[in-house]
Enzyme design. Structure first.
Site, PDB file in Angstrom:
ATOM      1  N   ASP A   8      12.958   3.690  52.621  1.00 29.04           N
ATOM      2  CA  ASP A   8      12.355   3.646  51.284  1.00 29.04           C
ATOM      3  C   ASP A   8      13.481   3.822  50.266  1.00 29.04           C
ATOM      4  O   ASP A   8      14.673   3.822  50.617  1.00 29.04           O
ATOM      5  CB  ASP A   8      11.224   4.694  51.149  1.00 29.04           C
ATOM      6  CG  ASP A   8      11.731   6.130  51.158  1.00 29.04           C
ATOM      7  OD1 ASP A   8      12.953   6.357  51.341  1.00 29.04           O
ATOM      8  OD2 ASP A   8      10.906   7.048  50.981  1.00 29.04           O
ATOM      9  N   HIS A   9      13.122   4.006  48.988  1.00 26.22           N
ATOM     10  CA  HIS A   9      14.148   4.139  47.937  1.00 26.22           C
ATOM     11  C   HIS A   9      15.024   5.370  48.164  1.00 26.22           C
ATOM     12  O   HIS A   9      16.218   5.349  47.913  1.00 26.22           O
ATOM     13  CB  HIS A   9      13.492   4.204  46.554  1.00 26.22           C
ATOM     14  CG  HIS A   9      12.410   5.234  46.464  1.00 26.22           C
ATOM     15  ND1 HIS A   9      11.153   5.033  47.001  1.00 26.22           N
ATOM     16  CD2 HIS A   9      12.409   6.492  45.953  1.00 26.22           C
ATOM     17  CE1 HIS A   9      10.425   6.119  46.798  1.00 26.22           C
ATOM     18  NE2 HIS A   9      11.165   7.020  46.181  1.00 26.22           N
ATOM     19  N   CYS A  66      14.218   7.938  55.270  1.00 30.64           N
ATOM     20  CA  CYS A  66      13.537   8.275  54.016  1.00 30.64           C
ATOM     21  C   CYS A  66      14.200   9.563  53.518  1.00 30.64           C
ATOM     22  O   CYS A  66      15.311   9.896  53.951  1.00 30.64           O
ATOM     23  CB  CYS A  66      12.016   8.388  54.191  1.00 30.64           C
ATOM     24  SG  CYS A  66      11.424   9.743  55.222  1.00 30.64           S
ATOM     25  N   GLY A  67      13.558  10.288  52.627  1.00 35.22           N
ATOM     26  CA  GLY A  67      14.190  11.497  52.113  1.00 35.22           C
ATOM     27  C   GLY A  67      14.471  12.512  53.205  1.00 35.22           C
ATOM     28  O   GLY A  67      15.560  13.087  53.288  1.00 35.22           O
ATOM     29  N   THR A  68      13.480  12.714  54.045  1.00 40.75           N
ATOM     30  CA  THR A  68      13.599  13.723  55.108  1.00 40.75           C
ATOM     31  C   THR A  68      13.592  13.131  56.517  1.00 40.75           C
ATOM     32  O   THR A  68      13.894  13.848  57.485  1.00 40.75           O
ATOM     33  CB  THR A  68      12.397  14.684  55.049  1.00 40.75           C
ATOM     34  OG1 THR A  68      11.195  13.880  55.164  1.00 40.75           O
ATOM     35  CG2 THR A  68      12.362  15.453  53.731  1.00 40.75           C
ATOM     36  N   GLY A  69      13.168  11.895  56.635  1.00 41.45           N
ATOM     37  CA  GLY A  69      12.967  11.292  57.964  1.00 41.45           C
ATOM     38  C   GLY A  69      11.597  11.616  58.538  1.00 41.45           C
ATOM     39  O   GLY A  69      11.221  11.077  59.583  1.00 41.45           O
ATOM     40  N   GLY A  71       8.351  11.420  56.904  1.00 42.91           N
ATOM     41  CA  GLY A  71       7.274  10.482  56.577  1.00 42.91           C
ATOM     42  C   GLY A  71       7.364   9.202  57.394  1.00 42.91           C
ATOM     43  O   GLY A  71       6.346   8.721  57.921  1.00 42.91           O
ATOM     44  N   HIS A  99      14.992  12.071  77.593  1.00 47.74           N
ATOM     45  CA  HIS A  99      13.712  12.625  78.067  1.00 47.74           C
ATOM     46  C   HIS A  99      12.485  11.935  77.485  1.00 47.74           C
ATOM     47  O   HIS A  99      11.450  11.893  78.139  1.00 47.74           O
ATOM     48  CB  HIS A  99      13.635  14.121  77.732  1.00 47.74           C
ATOM     49  CG  HIS A  99      14.555  14.950  78.574  1.00 47.74           C
ATOM     50  ND1 HIS A  99      14.504  16.335  78.599  1.00 47.74           N
ATOM     51  CD2 HIS A  99      15.562  14.609  79.424  1.00 47.74           C
ATOM     52  CE1 HIS A  99      15.425  16.800  79.421  1.00 47.74           C
ATOM     53  NE2 HIS A  99      16.093  15.766  79.934  1.00 47.74           N
ATOM     54  N   ASN A 100      12.590  11.442  76.238  1.00 50.87           N
ATOM     55  CA  ASN A 100      11.390  10.917  75.554  1.00 50.87           C
ATOM     56  C   ASN A 100      11.373   9.399  75.428  1.00 50.87           C
ATOM     57  O   ASN A 100      10.388   8.843  74.943  1.00 50.87           O
ATOM     58  CB  ASN A 100      11.255  11.536  74.156  1.00 50.87           C
ATOM     59  CG  ASN A 100      11.425  13.042  74.168  1.00 50.87           C
ATOM     60  OD1 ASN A 100      12.360  13.576  73.585  1.00 50.87           O
ATOM     61  ND2 ASN A 100      10.539  13.734  74.863  1.00 50.87           N
ATOM     62  N   ARG A 133      11.584  12.307  86.526  1.00 49.40           N
ATOM     63  CA  ARG A 133      10.429  13.155  86.228  1.00 49.40           C
ATOM     64  C   ARG A 133       9.906  12.954  84.804  1.00 49.40           C
ATOM     65  O   ARG A 133       8.776  13.310  84.500  1.00 49.40           O
ATOM     66  CB  ARG A 133      10.764  14.627  86.468  1.00 49.40           C
ATOM     67  CG  ARG A 133      11.730  15.234  85.473  1.00 49.40           C
ATOM     68  CD  ARG A 133      12.132  16.640  85.877  1.00 49.40           C
ATOM     69  NE  ARG A 133      12.888  17.323  84.848  1.00 49.40           N
ATOM     70  CZ  ARG A 133      14.186  17.158  84.626  1.00 49.40           C
ATOM     71  NH1 ARG A 133      14.880  16.300  85.367  1.00 49.40           N
ATOM     72  NH2 ARG A 133      14.801  17.847  83.673  1.00 49.40           N
ATOM     73  N   HIS A 134      10.738  12.353  83.943  1.00 48.20           N
ATOM     74  CA  HIS A 134      10.325  12.157  82.549  1.00 48.20           C
ATOM     75  C   HIS A 134       9.431  10.933  82.362  1.00 48.20           C
ATOM     76  O   HIS A 134       8.721  10.841  81.372  1.00 48.20           O
ATOM     77  CB  HIS A 134      11.559  12.038  81.644  1.00 48.20           C
ATOM     78  CG  HIS A 134      12.434  13.243  81.751  1.00 48.20           C
ATOM     79  ND1 HIS A 134      12.048  14.476  81.280  1.00 48.20           N
ATOM     80  CD2 HIS A 134      13.646  13.410  82.328  1.00 48.20           C
ATOM     81  CE1 HIS A 134      12.994  15.361  81.545  1.00 48.20           C
ATOM     82  NE2 HIS A 134      13.972  14.737  82.185  1.00 48.20           N
ATOM     83  N   ARG A 137       5.716  11.678  82.159  1.00 45.87           N
ATOM     84  CA  ARG A 137       5.370  12.348  80.892  1.00 45.87           C
ATOM     85  C   ARG A 137       5.259  11.333  79.760  1.00 45.87           C
ATOM     86  O   ARG A 137       4.346  11.405  78.935  1.00 45.87           O
ATOM     87  CB  ARG A 137       6.411  13.424  80.586  1.00 45.87           C
ATOM     88  CG  ARG A 137       6.365  14.531  81.627  1.00 45.87           C
ATOM     89  CD  ARG A 137       7.587  15.401  81.624  1.00 45.87           C
ATOM     90  NE  ARG A 137       7.520  16.392  82.707  1.00 45.87           N
ATOM     91  CZ  ARG A 137       8.546  17.096  83.132  1.00 45.87           C
ATOM     92  NH1 ARG A 137       9.740  16.947  82.569  1.00 45.87           N
ATOM     93  NH2 ARG A 137       8.398  17.961  84.105  1.00 45.87           N
TER      94      ARG A 137
HETATM   95  C1  RB5 Z   1      10.123  10.015  48.568  1.00 43.76           C
HETATM   96  O1  RB5 Z   1      10.309  10.765  47.414  1.00 43.76           O
HETATM   97  C2  RB5 Z   1       9.984  10.949  49.779  1.00 43.76           C
HETATM   98  O2  RB5 Z   1       8.749  11.593  49.724  1.00 43.76           O
HETATM   99  C3  RB5 Z   1      10.135  10.173  51.054  1.00 43.76           C
HETATM  100  O3  RB5 Z   1      11.376   9.551  51.071  1.00 43.76           O
HETATM  101  C4  RB5 Z   1      10.106  10.953  52.352  1.00 43.76           C
HETATM  102  O4  RB5 Z   1      10.986  12.021  52.337  1.00 43.76           O
HETATM  103  C5  RB5 Z   1       8.800  11.304  52.895  1.00 43.76           C
HETATM  104  O5  RB5 Z   1       8.687  11.848  54.010  1.00 43.76           O
END
Ligand code: RB5
Length: 148
Positions: A8-9, A66-69, A71, A99-100, A133-134, A137
């Protein structure tokens, strides 16, 4: 192997850094956007696009930023056959594959430095599923998906 990348942005800058990093290694990277940091886009849209490409192209992997990965991971994991892991370091990257059998790695542009993010994607892309074994799962994850 085809690598689909998207953001995203908020993830735009790091997505471009990772794309160029992988291209410099000679990897085939398909950038699905976003292509303009000034225009706000909703992370589920790009997560869905990358996830559907990974789902339909057998020998492929995905990278989402994304901002945090978080979402993009939540959204991508709604697509059948997708195992997206939000990863913060090389150890998590390694085990998400061993494993995943994760097929998408997600990283946060606001939570991870560029050098760590590069190491994360390199490790993700060069580590194979251990199976053994994985396998049973991971098959149970697929079974949950098929019951929905
Ligand atoms: C966008 O502002 C932010 O919410 C998005 O990038 C992300 O971090 C969501 O999980």
């Amino acid at each position: 192997m085809s690598i689909y990348i998207g953001s995203d942005h908020a993830g735009f800058g790091l997505k471009n850094v990772l794309r160029e990093h992988l291209k410099a290694q000679g990897q085939e990277v398909l950038d699905l956007g976003t292509f303009d940091a000034e225009v706000k886009v909703d992370y589920p849209d790009i997560a869905r696009e990358v996830a559907e490409k990974v789902r339909t192209n057998k020998d492929s992997a995905g990278i989402l930023v994304c901002g945090t990965g978080i979402g993009v991971a939540i959204a991508a994991n709604k697509v059948k056959g997708i195992r997206a892991a939000n990863v913060h370091d090389v150890t998590e990257a390694k085990f998400s594959r061993l494993h995943n059998d994760a097929n998408i790695v997600t990283v946060g542009a606001r939570t991870l430095g560029e050098e760590t993010a590069k190491e994360v994607v390199d490790t993700f892309l060069t580590t194979s599923f251990e199976a053994g074994r994985h396998l049973a799962r991971v098959e149970k994850i697929t079974a949950i998906e098929n019951e929905q």
